[in-house]
Enzyme design. Structure first.
Site, PDB file in Angstrom:
ATOM      1  N   HIS A 187      -1.524  11.471  15.621  1.00  0.00           N
ATOM      2  CA  HIS A 187      -2.131  10.709  14.529  1.00  0.00           C
ATOM      3  C   HIS A 187      -1.036   9.844  13.912  1.00  0.00           C
ATOM      4  O   HIS A 187       0.025  10.331  13.522  1.00  0.00           O
ATOM      5  CB  HIS A 187      -2.699  11.666  13.478  1.00  0.00           C
ATOM      6  CG  HIS A 187      -3.145  10.975  12.231  1.00  0.00           C
ATOM      7  ND1 HIS A 187      -4.321  10.272  12.159  1.00  0.00           N
ATOM      8  CD2 HIS A 187      -2.563  10.879  11.009  1.00  0.00           C
ATOM      9  CE1 HIS A 187      -4.458   9.768  10.938  1.00  0.00           C
ATOM     10  NE2 HIS A 187      -3.390  10.122  10.228  1.00  0.00           N
ATOM     11  N   ASP A 195      -8.199  -5.673   6.272  1.00  0.00           N
ATOM     12  CA  ASP A 195      -7.707  -6.442   5.118  1.00  0.00           C
ATOM     13  C   ASP A 195      -6.261  -6.906   5.315  1.00  0.00           C
ATOM     14  O   ASP A 195      -5.512  -7.043   4.365  1.00  0.00           O
ATOM     15  CB  ASP A 195      -7.847  -5.624   3.838  1.00  0.00           C
ATOM     16  CG  ASP A 195      -7.061  -4.318   3.863  1.00  0.00           C
ATOM     17  OD1 ASP A 195      -6.405  -4.018   4.891  1.00  0.00           O
ATOM     18  OD2 ASP A 195      -7.097  -3.586   2.860  1.00  0.00           O
ATOM     19  N   CYS A 200      -2.055   0.657   9.003  1.00  0.00           N
ATOM     20  CA  CYS A 200      -1.373   1.400   7.944  1.00  0.00           C
ATOM     21  C   CYS A 200      -0.850   2.695   8.573  1.00  0.00           C
ATOM     22  O   CYS A 200      -1.626   3.603   8.879  1.00  0.00           O
ATOM     23  CB  CYS A 200      -2.371   1.666   6.825  1.00  0.00           C
ATOM     24  SG  CYS A 200      -1.663   2.423   5.382  1.00  0.00           S
ATOM     25  N   ARG A 227      -4.784  -4.576   9.253  1.00  0.00           N
ATOM     26  CA  ARG A 227      -3.648  -3.857   8.654  1.00  0.00           C
ATOM     27  C   ARG A 227      -3.596  -2.465   9.268  1.00  0.00           C
ATOM     28  O   ARG A 227      -4.401  -1.609   8.951  1.00  0.00           O
ATOM     29  CB  ARG A 227      -3.791  -3.754   7.141  1.00  0.00           C
ATOM     30  CG  ARG A 227      -2.724  -2.876   6.479  1.00  0.00           C
ATOM     31  CD  ARG A 227      -2.806  -2.897   4.963  1.00  0.00           C
ATOM     32  NE  ARG A 227      -4.105  -2.511   4.447  1.00  0.00           N
ATOM     33  CZ  ARG A 227      -4.406  -1.296   3.978  1.00  0.00           C
ATOM     34  NH1 ARG A 227      -3.501  -0.338   3.968  1.00  0.00           N
ATOM     35  NH2 ARG A 227      -5.616  -1.047   3.510  1.00  0.00           N
ATOM     36  N   HIS A 245      -4.240   4.669   9.982  1.00  0.00           N
ATOM     37  CA  HIS A 245      -5.559   4.036  10.067  1.00  0.00           C
ATOM     38  C   HIS A 245      -5.405   2.523  10.133  1.00  0.00           C
ATOM     39  O   HIS A 245      -4.373   1.989   9.734  1.00  0.00           O
ATOM     40  CB  HIS A 245      -6.410   4.417   8.844  1.00  0.00           C
ATOM     41  CG  HIS A 245      -6.780   5.861   8.829  1.00  0.00           C
ATOM     42  ND1 HIS A 245      -5.963   6.825   8.286  1.00  0.00           N
ATOM     43  CD2 HIS A 245      -7.875   6.506   9.307  1.00  0.00           C
ATOM     44  CE1 HIS A 245      -6.541   8.014   8.431  1.00  0.00           C
ATOM     45  NE2 HIS A 245      -7.695   7.841   9.052  1.00  0.00           N
ATOM     46  N   CYS A 264       0.807  -1.220   0.000  1.00  0.00           N
ATOM     47  CA  CYS A 264       0.000   0.000   0.000  1.00  0.00           C
ATOM     48  C   CYS A 264       0.842   1.272   0.000  1.00  0.00           C
ATOM     49  O   CYS A 264       0.316   2.365  -0.199  1.00  0.00           O
ATOM     50  CB  CYS A 264      -0.952   0.008   1.198  1.00  0.00           C
ATOM     51  SG  CYS A 264      -0.115   0.037   2.800  1.00  0.00           S
TER      52      CYS A 264
END
Length: 133
Positions: free
Chosen positions: A103, A110, A121, A119, A106, A66
């Site tokens: 932050h 998947d 990410c 996951r 996310h 990704c």
């Protein structure tokens, strides 16, 4: 429960690079494939760049294709918090550092089905790798 780390915007700006500040304090995202931390076998732990809290183990990192570092789980249940994020016309689950509310990225359902199926990410500018931990 430990007290959250709180600093003024000026204090965060003085501590972080402009890109780290944009991502961690303003909920930004680095461009895919622009960051560090490719998958490796090196033992270590990823920490929050804002408060140095341990967040993810390298052994739970995988190549999701990704463009961002991906993990199938955080270091522990108290390492991160998850919040509903309905910005950008979609519903996602935001991941933040539980110690300073930085932050991080996310989490999506998947991930590897043979482990957690999740996951995480994570923006590479939001974490720092500590080898050997």
């Amino acid at each position: 429960m430990r007290k959250k780390i709180e600093k003024s915007d000026a204090e965060w700006r003085a501590q972080l690079t402009p890109e780290q500040y944009r991502v961690t304090r303003e909920k930004g995202t680095e461009p895919p494939y622009s960051g560090n931390y490719r998958v490796s076998d090196e033992h270590g732990i990823y920490h929050c760049v804002c408060c140095n809290a341990p967040l993810f183990e390298n052994e739970h990192k995988f190549d999701a294709g990704c463009g961002w570092p991906s993990f199938d789980r955080p270091l522990g249940k108290s390492a991160v918090e998850e919040h509903l994020d309905d910005t950008h016309g979609m519903q996602r689950t935001e991941v933040v550092c539980s110690h300073c509310n930085a932050h991080l990225g996310h989490v999506f359902p998947d991930g590897p089905p043979d482990t957690t199926g999740l996951r995480y990410c994570i923006n590479s500018v939001a974490i720092s790798f500590h080898p050997g931990e």
